[in-house]
Every structure is written in C-alpha cells, then in structure tokens.
Design an enzyme around this catalytic site. Structure first.
Site, short mmCIF file in Angstrom:
data_model
loop_
_atom_site.label_atom_id
_atom_site.label_comp_id
_atom_site.label_asym_id
_atom_site.label_seq_id
_atom_site.Cartn_x
_atom_site.Cartn_y
_atom_site.Cartn_z
N LYS A 10 5.74 -0.81 3.76
CA LYS A 10 6.01 0.28 4.70
C LYS A 10 7.51 0.57 4.80
O LYS A 10 8.34 -0.18 4.28
CB LYS A 10 5.41 -0.09 6.05
CG LYS A 10 3.89 -0.22 6.00
CD LYS A 10 3.33 -0.61 7.35
CE LYS A 10 1.82 -0.74 7.30
NZ LYS A 10 1.28 -1.06 8.64
N PHE A 58 -2.80 5.48 19.24
CA PHE A 58 -1.60 5.22 18.44
C PHE A 58 -1.56 5.99 17.12
O PHE A 58 -0.60 5.88 16.36
CB PHE A 58 -1.44 3.71 18.17
CG PHE A 58 -2.61 3.10 17.43
CD1 PHE A 58 -2.71 3.19 16.05
CD2 PHE A 58 -3.60 2.41 18.13
CE1 PHE A 58 -3.78 2.62 15.37
CE2 PHE A 58 -4.68 1.84 17.46
CZ PHE A 58 -4.76 1.95 16.07
N ARG A 86 -4.53 -10.44 2.17
CA ARG A 86 -4.67 -10.44 3.64
C ARG A 86 -4.14 -11.75 4.24
O ARG A 86 -3.48 -11.74 5.27
CB ARG A 86 -6.13 -10.23 4.04
CG ARG A 86 -6.74 -8.92 3.57
CD ARG A 86 -6.25 -7.71 4.27
NE ARG A 86 -6.60 -7.74 5.68
CZ ARG A 86 -6.25 -6.80 6.54
NH1 ARG A 86 -5.55 -5.76 6.14
NH2 ARG A 86 -6.60 -6.88 7.81
N THR A 92 -1.88 -8.75 11.82
CA THR A 92 -1.36 -7.38 11.94
C THR A 92 -0.18 -7.32 12.91
O THR A 92 0.78 -6.59 12.69
CB THR A 92 -2.48 -6.44 12.42
OG1 THR A 92 -3.54 -6.50 11.47
CG2 THR A 92 -2.00 -5.00 12.53
N ARG A 103 4.28 -11.10 7.26
CA ARG A 103 4.57 -10.57 8.60
C ARG A 103 5.19 -11.63 9.50
O ARG A 103 6.06 -11.33 10.31
CB ARG A 103 3.31 -10.00 9.23
CG ARG A 103 2.83 -8.72 8.55
CD ARG A 103 1.63 -8.15 9.27
NE ARG A 103 1.14 -6.94 8.64
CZ ARG A 103 -0.13 -6.76 8.28
NH1 ARG A 103 -1.03 -7.71 8.48
NH2 ARG A 103 -0.50 -5.63 7.72
N HIS A 116 0.82 -3.07 4.40
CA HIS A 116 -0.59 -2.73 4.57
C HIS A 116 -1.33 -3.30 3.38
O HIS A 116 -0.84 -3.23 2.24
CB HIS A 116 -0.83 -1.21 4.60
CG HIS A 116 -2.27 -0.87 4.42
ND1 HIS A 116 -3.17 -0.88 5.46
CD2 HIS A 116 -2.98 -0.58 3.29
CE1 HIS A 116 -4.37 -0.59 4.99
NE2 HIS A 116 -4.29 -0.40 3.68
#
Length: 148
Positions: A10, A58, A86, A92, A103, A116
């Site tokens: 991203k 959102f 994943r 997330t 993350r 993502h």
C-alpha cells in the site's frame, strides 16, 4: 498445493521505502513472484477491489487512502500461498499484529496497514483481474540447476 495470491504493498509501504524488505520476506518463505507492477491505483480499481466493504462506514476513507500514492501489485505463487502470506502479513490492525509479521514490524494501526493479501481463492479470482491480465502472469522456474 501450489496456489496464487494477490499482494498489494500500500501507499504507506511505498512512501516508507519498505518495498524491497517486504518482497524479501515473501521470497524468503519460498513464494515466487510471477507478476509485479508499480502503479497508481485508480478510484474505479479501488472501489472494485474493496467492493465487499462498500456498505461500511470506512469505505470512502479506504478508497481515498489506497489511491493516495503509488502501490506495488504482485501475484505470488507457492504451496499454500494464500495462507503463508496471510500469516506473514499479520493481523489487519497493525497495533495488534505480532512482532515478526510484516504489519507487526512496520504498521502503526488499522488504517495504514502496509499490505493487502487475498484471503481466499475466491478473493484472488476477484482481485487479480483488477490489476493484471492473465498474459502478464509469467510462468518460470528457479535456476537452481545453474547455481548448485
């Protein structure tokens, strides 16, 4: 079972110069890059990609964020590729992601969460054509016979 997954790095990953570090982590787990683009996602692409969230409060902010700067789109291939990515990506919500995950190491929260990854074969089937034509997927083999 060998499968494919769509991964997006991203705008926050790009702006923070994390592209190489993240791709290295994915490759180090045995995943093979079979398609890759550096691109600016359009509003139409973003709305299509995140269509499952269209009714959520959102959604508009998500579309604005994902189109706020360039992204890296890629298709990865390997055994259990969806599950592997994943797990590597982590929760997330980056503030809740375990250290050692992408993350957990790089994201500050749920909004700007670096990466993502398709969460199912069905999601991959919906997402991949938004970013790639089938002709852009490159079939290739590692050159182990040359190296070893």
């Amino acid at each position: 079972m060998t499968e494919r997954t769509l991964v997006l790095l991203k705008p926050d990953a790009v702006k923070r110069r994390l592209i190489g570090r993240i791709i290295s982590r994915l490759e180090d787990k045995g995943l093979k890059v079979v398609a890759l683009k550096f691109m600016q996602m359009t509003k139409d692409q973003a709305e299509n990609h995140y269509s499952v969230h269209r009714s959520k409060p959102f959604f508009k902010d998500l579309v604005t964020y994902i189109t706020s700067g360039p992204i890296v789109a890629m298709v990865l291939e390997g055994p259990k590729a969806i599950e592997v990515v994943r797990i590597l990506a982590g929760s997330t919500d980056g503030s809740k992601a375990q250290p050692g995950t992408i993350r957990g190491d790089f994201s500050m929260g749920i909004e700007k969460n670096i990466i993502h990854a398709s969460d199912s074969p069905e999601a991959y089937s919906h997402e991949m054509p938004i970013f790639f034509n089938e002709s852009e997927i490159v079939e290739w083999s590692y050159g182990d016979e040359i190296i070893y």
